[in-house]
Design an enzyme around this catalytic site. Structure first.
Site, PDB file in Angstrom:
ATOM      1  CB  SER A  77      -7.522   8.260   4.911  1.00  0.00           C
ATOM      2  OG  SER A  77      -8.778   8.885   4.750  1.00  0.00           O
ATOM      3  CE  LYS A  78      -7.013   3.719  10.876  1.00  0.00           C
ATOM      4  NZ  LYS A  78      -6.758   3.999  12.237  1.00  0.00           N
ATOM      5  NE  ARG A  79      -9.051  11.701   9.034  1.00  0.00           N
ATOM      6  CZ  ARG A  79      -8.526  12.418   8.119  1.00  0.00           C
ATOM      7  NH1 ARG A  79      -9.228  13.377   7.537  1.00  0.00           N
ATOM      8  NH2 ARG A  79      -7.455  12.266   7.720  1.00  0.00           N
ATOM      9  CE  LYS A  80      -9.421  10.988   1.415  1.00  0.00           C
ATOM     10  NZ  LYS A  80      -8.506  11.626   0.364  1.00  0.00           N
ATOM     11  CB  SER A  81     -11.938   4.995   2.037  1.00  0.00           C
ATOM     12  OG  SER A  81     -10.785   5.932   1.826  1.00  0.00           O
TER      13      SER A  81
END
Ligand code: GLU
Length: 500
Positions: A259-263
């Site tokens: 995901s854009k947030r985690k990775s």
């Protein structure tokens, strides 16, 4: 070799170029190159609120930088829009969607829906309460012409809903084999044009794929659930249904969804960290495909020769940054000196601006240095980190860090003083790695020290780091004067009374 194969990448400019989009673009590109087909780029920019020209530029420039260039598609700086099916931006194709919508309406494959947001919301809540999946209840599906006219007379504008008839939609997926989905699972009749006239994704993608004669739709697995809707639309519009192939998802190393947030998912971030275009496309190709051999290093052109869409795996592809760094290192080794220097330059400039190095090395300095650093930099950005001490006058070295584990301050002081004397006996002419090393080894022998201890003390004293290229090559790059001056400073810092 020419063929009728036509594939496309259809990014929405609602975010920066994502590694998933780059991978999908690459697989389409490689499939086109391998089969003599055509690779089309189309911008799906109908989400006006979230689309920006900055994102559009990031996507187009990023793909172009990677070498994933389109045969047909929008223009970028220095390149005109090209192709017989222009325009390649959806917002410039609104008349086509309006014409297709009129056809669906005329054939009763679509109907105007006057449901208000409140009504739809109440339906959804009632379904939730009954633990049912959301689905359009069909309130407007069977309005008579008179009822429709009455609503319109009230000044209400209908959205356009596509009629989903009961049955099973199936296709032979190039990657995932036979897939069949019962249309009762599609959530009922779905909106294809909003009441304000904006055409929606499922509809525009089909109209464009048809208009642009797309033969194979190759996209991420996250689209599997969209494909039945698209097939129904193709059929209702009387178009030939293209082939579909759904690529495996890209996963985090632990198997969770990226995901854009985690990775780190933006290609621009990988570029900024000093990954080469060669390594990135090489690595992206392995996100779901492999040549079936042990070979790992491929140019874009070689990938085009070898790529086989039928060999793409079904299972998720884990993103392995270590492998990407390894490949990047391989590519850094393959670049010729001048090319590598040119590619390092922006990173050196950035390091200077950030105050990580005091000055820019010259091309000559870099040329002499390449033999000892080339194999030690996993990314272009890591050079200042590795040898920035060469271009910085003031390296702050904590005296405690100079003292090797098995030594104390007094021994370190003596060791460095003795080493300084040995090194000072060399003049600029004999300041060569193979000249500096033997007398220092003799010194170690005579004193009964371990070479590793003395060499580590010299390394930290002269560079501030415990890991550098080979010590004597490093001292040569540093030069006689600076080596001796840094040793002097270290010796002085070790002899200062404690507490000052
Ligand atoms: N704009 C869509 C996306 O970015 C395109 C999907 C498709 O390839 O059909 O996901």
């Amino acid at each position: 070799m020419r063929s009728d194969i036509r594939v496309r990448i259809a990014p929405s400019p609602t975010g920066p170029l994502h590694i998933g989009t780059a991978r999908t673009a690459l697989f389409n590109y490689l499939f086109a190159r391998h089969t003599g087909g055509t690779f089309v780029l189309r911008l799906e920019d109908t989400d006006v609120a979230r689309s920006t020209t900055a994102f559009e530029k990031d996507i187009l420039d990023g793909l172009h930088w990677l070498g994933i260039t389109w045969d047909e598609g929008p223009g970028i700086e220095g390149r005109e829009e090209t192709g017989p099916y222009a325009p390649y931006r959806q917002m410039a194709r609104l008349p086509q969607y309006a014409a297709a919508a009129a056809r669906l309406l005329a054939t009763d494959n679509a109907y105007p829906c006057f449901c208000t947001p409140e009504e739809l919301d109440a339906d959804r809540k009632a379904q939730e309460a009954q633990k049912l999946p959301p689905r359009y209840v069909g309130r407007c599906a069977a309005l008579t012409p008179a009822e429709r006219a009455a609503k319109e007379a009230e000044g209400r504008r209908g959205a356009l809903r596509f009629r989903v008839r009961s049955g099973v939609v199936g296709w032979n997926d190039i990657i995932r084999d036979r897939i069949e989905i019962d249309t009762s699972n599609l959530g009922g009749d779905f909106v294809i044009v909003r009441a304000d006239g904006t055409p929606l994704y499922h509809f525009t993608v089909v109209v464009d794929d048809m208009a642009m004669a797309i033969s194979h739709v190759i996209r991420g697995e996250d689209h599997v659930s969209n494909t039945p809707k698209h097939i129904l639309l193709f059929q209702a519009l009387g178009y030939e249904v293209p082939e579909f192939g759904h690529l495996p998802l890209i996963l985090n190393p632990d198997g969770t969804k990226m995901s854009k947030r985690k990775s780190q998912t933006a290609v621009a971030d990988y570029i900024a960290q000093g990954f080469t275009r060669e390594a990135l496309v090489n690595y992206f190709a392995f996100l779901g495909w492999s040549p079936g051999t042990e070979e790992e290093v491929f140019t874009l052109e070689e990938l085009g020769e070898r790529f086989d869409l039928h060999k793409v795996q079904k299972g998720g592809a884990r993103f392995d940054r270590e492998r990407l760094e390894w490949l990047n290192g391989q590519w850094i080794r393959k670049l010729d000196d001048e090319e590598l220097i040119a590619r390092l330059r922006p990173f050196l400039e950035a390091a200077a601006v950030a105050g990580e190095i005091g000055r820019q090395p010259t091309d000559d300095e870099l040329r002499t240095l390449l033999p000892i650093v080339r194999e030690r930099i996993p990314t272009l950005a890591s050079l200042p980190e590795l040898v920035g001490f060469l271009w910085t006058d003031d390296i702050a070295v904590d005296p405690a860090s100079i003292i090797p584990k098995r030594w104390d301050a007094a021994t370190t002081h003596d060791g460095l003083a003795a080493a300084r004397e040995v090194l000072a006996a060399h003049d600029a002419v004999t300041w060569e790695a193979d000249e500096l090393e033997p007398p220092l080894r003799e010194l170690v022998e005579a004193r009964g020290w371990k070479a590793g201890d003395l060499f580590m003390a010299i390394r930290v004293a002269t560079t501030g780091k415990t890991a550098t290229p080979p010590l004597f090559d490093t001292l040569v790059a540093l030069g006689r004067d600076r080596t001796l001056a840094r040793l002097d400073a270290a010796i002085a810092s070790l002899s200062a009374p404690a507490g000052t």
